[in-house]
Design an enzyme around this catalytic site. Structure first.
Site, PDB file in Angstrom:
ATOM      1  N   THR A 142      35.805  98.674  25.245  1.00  0.00           N
ATOM      2  CA  THR A 142      35.088  99.707  25.999  1.00  0.00           C
ATOM      3  C   THR A 142      35.532  99.735  27.450  1.00  0.00           C
ATOM      4  O   THR A 142      35.743 100.807  28.034  1.00  0.00           O
ATOM      5  CB  THR A 142      33.573  99.446  25.925  1.00  0.00           C
ATOM      6  OG1 THR A 142      33.175  99.432  24.563  1.00  0.00           O
ATOM      7  CG2 THR A 142      32.801 100.526  26.678  1.00  0.00           C
ATOM      8  N   CYS A 143      35.684  98.550  28.044  1.00  0.00           N
ATOM      9  CA  CYS A 143      36.090  98.504  29.460  1.00  0.00           C
ATOM     10  C   CYS A 143      37.595  98.630  29.648  1.00  0.00           C
ATOM     11  O   CYS A 143      38.053  99.005  30.729  1.00  0.00           O
ATOM     12  CB  CYS A 143      35.567  97.223  30.117  1.00  0.00           C
ATOM     13  SG  CYS A 143      35.920  95.715  29.191  1.00  0.00           S
ATOM     14  N   TYR A 144      38.362  98.338  28.590  1.00  0.00           N
ATOM     15  CA  TYR A 144      39.814  98.485  28.644  1.00  0.00           C
ATOM     16  C   TYR A 144      40.280  99.237  27.397  1.00  0.00           C
ATOM     17  O   TYR A 144      40.750  98.645  26.421  1.00  0.00           O
ATOM     18  CB  TYR A 144      40.510  97.109  28.709  1.00  0.00           C
ATOM     19  CG  TYR A 144      40.262  96.344  29.985  1.00  0.00           C
ATOM     20  CD1 TYR A 144      40.782  96.791  31.203  1.00  0.00           C
ATOM     21  CD2 TYR A 144      39.522  95.167  29.973  1.00  0.00           C
ATOM     22  CE1 TYR A 144      40.562  96.091  32.378  1.00  0.00           C
ATOM     23  CE2 TYR A 144      39.288  94.453  31.141  1.00  0.00           C
ATOM     24  CZ  TYR A 144      39.812  94.922  32.345  1.00  0.00           C
ATOM     25  OH  TYR A 144      39.592  94.221  33.501  1.00  0.00           O
TER      26      TYR A 144
END
Length: 388
Positions: A142-144
């Protein structure tokens, strides 16, 4: 009349460096000074002795940060010029090992097991200002969320690049022969059958750890010449194994101490970090490394007066014994004999072949001597010295 003992501190020597009053000589020059004047007078007169070595050091590599992409990526696999780097460090960090071969090396396609390009060559190409093709893949989070990037990078465009060598500057190493009936190919080079040659890899009397055999001045924080720039000893190297088998002058006759060293790759130069390909073994990196030895007392003066005649190593059969874990030696030989061009083995003359460059080692010792004399290189006092 009894001679007074000499005791100097790092602070006193560094103040001499700053004021231009320091006396610096190379390890080779120190031999005659101690011989002519004795260790006490030599310690009184000389403040620093410089050393140097230049040879393949397989346990080398670099931590590289290649910068964030948009959207971000948490790289799990990384290639630089198709040489795999280890991606399990952080989002856009990787570690490139000097001995990692290129996956599509053309030499390997013709001669399986042979490589002419690897991690050491990528490091040298970066230093030479060349563009390097970088590819990274990821599983996505999700963050990367990014799953793949490709781009060209140079040393200048990389956010950071740190040379990080877990094992350099071996304190002595074997003299390698081959008693087999066929040529064998090793990290010590090609060895002809029936002891057709004897290969060795050390600068002898110029080598750093021969000049401080008990590591009395070398440890965490020691400032060194590394790859043409400034580096530091950050730990004892992997396979650090101080030897109990020493000569009367304290010099080990088997592979012993090693250095873990680091430095800013962006300060370094391609002539001092050279990618090499060793026939039948693979890729590596020739590293230029030099350690200044502070002459704190007459004991250090005596240690830095070690000569090739005082330094011995063991003769090991790499054709059979070494690879099979057999601990057997075929005698000892001095570095004076090795550097003469031939040694005696079972009454026969065997030509010797160095993997270490004495020309480059002398150049490193001279560069360090000049930098210290000009006040541009101060000594780093170790927080603690290497284990003995």
């Amino acid at each position: 009349m009894k001679e007074h003992k000499i005791n100097k501190t790092y602070q006193e020597i560094n103040e001499k460096i700053r004021s231009g009053e320091v006396v610096v000589v190379t390890a080779e020059e120190m031999i005659d000074i101690v011989k002519d004047e004795g260790p006490v007078e030599a310690a009184r007169r000389v403040d620093v002795v410089t050393t140097g070595t230049f040879a393949p050091m397989c346990s080398s590599g670099a931590f590289i940060n290649f910068g964030h992409s948009v959207p971000g990526i948490k790289a799990s696999e990384v290639w630089l010029n198709n040489v795999p780097a280890y991606g399990g460090v952080a989002a856009v960090d990787c570690y490139l090992g000097a001995t990692q071969p290129c996956e599509d090396d053309p030499l390997n396609k013709v001669y399986p097991g042979e490589f002419n390009y690897g991690g050491g060559h990528v490091i040298q190409d970066l230093l030479a200002g060349k563009k390097i093709h970088l590819k990274a893949t990821a599983y996505g989070t999700t963050c990367y969320p990014n799953r793949m990037i490709e781009k060209k990078v140079t040393l200048e465009t990389l956010p950071s690049a740190t040379l990080c060598n877990p094992r350099n500057g071996y304190q002595n190493y074997n003299c390698a022969i081959n008693l087999n009936k066929k040529t064998v190919y090793t990290y010590m080079g090609a060895l002809k059958p029936r002891a057709g040659n004897a290969n060795y890899c050390s600068a002898g009397q110029l080598s750093p750890l021969f000049n401080d055999p008990y590591y009395k001045t070398i440890g965490l924080g020691t400032r060194i010449f590394l790859g043409g720039g400034t580096g530091y000893v950050t730990w004892h190297g992997t396979q650090h194994k101080p030897s109990a088998d020493r000569t009367e002058k304290g010099v080990p006759v088997t592979p012993a101490g090693t250095l873990f060293v680091m430095g800013d790759l962006k300060q370094m130069r391609p002539e001092w970090l050279v990618g090499v390909s060793i026939q039948g073994y693979g890729c590596s990196l020739a590293v230029g490394l030099g350690v200044p030895i502070p002459i704190l007392n007459e004991e250090m003066a005596q240690y830095t007066a070690v000569s090739d005649e005082d330094i011995f190593t063991q003769i090991i059969d790499y054709g059979h014994d070494y690879g099979n874990g057999i601990s057997k030696t075929y005698g000892q030989v001095s570095y004076a004999e090795l550097k003469s061009g031939s040694i005696k083995l079972n009454g026969e003359d065997v030509p010797t072949v160095p993997l270490s460059s004495m020309v480059k080692a002398r150049e490193i010792a001279d560069i360090l001597k000049k930098q210290i004399s000009e006040g541009t290189f101060l000594l780093g006092e170790p927080q603690f010295t290497l284990p003995v």
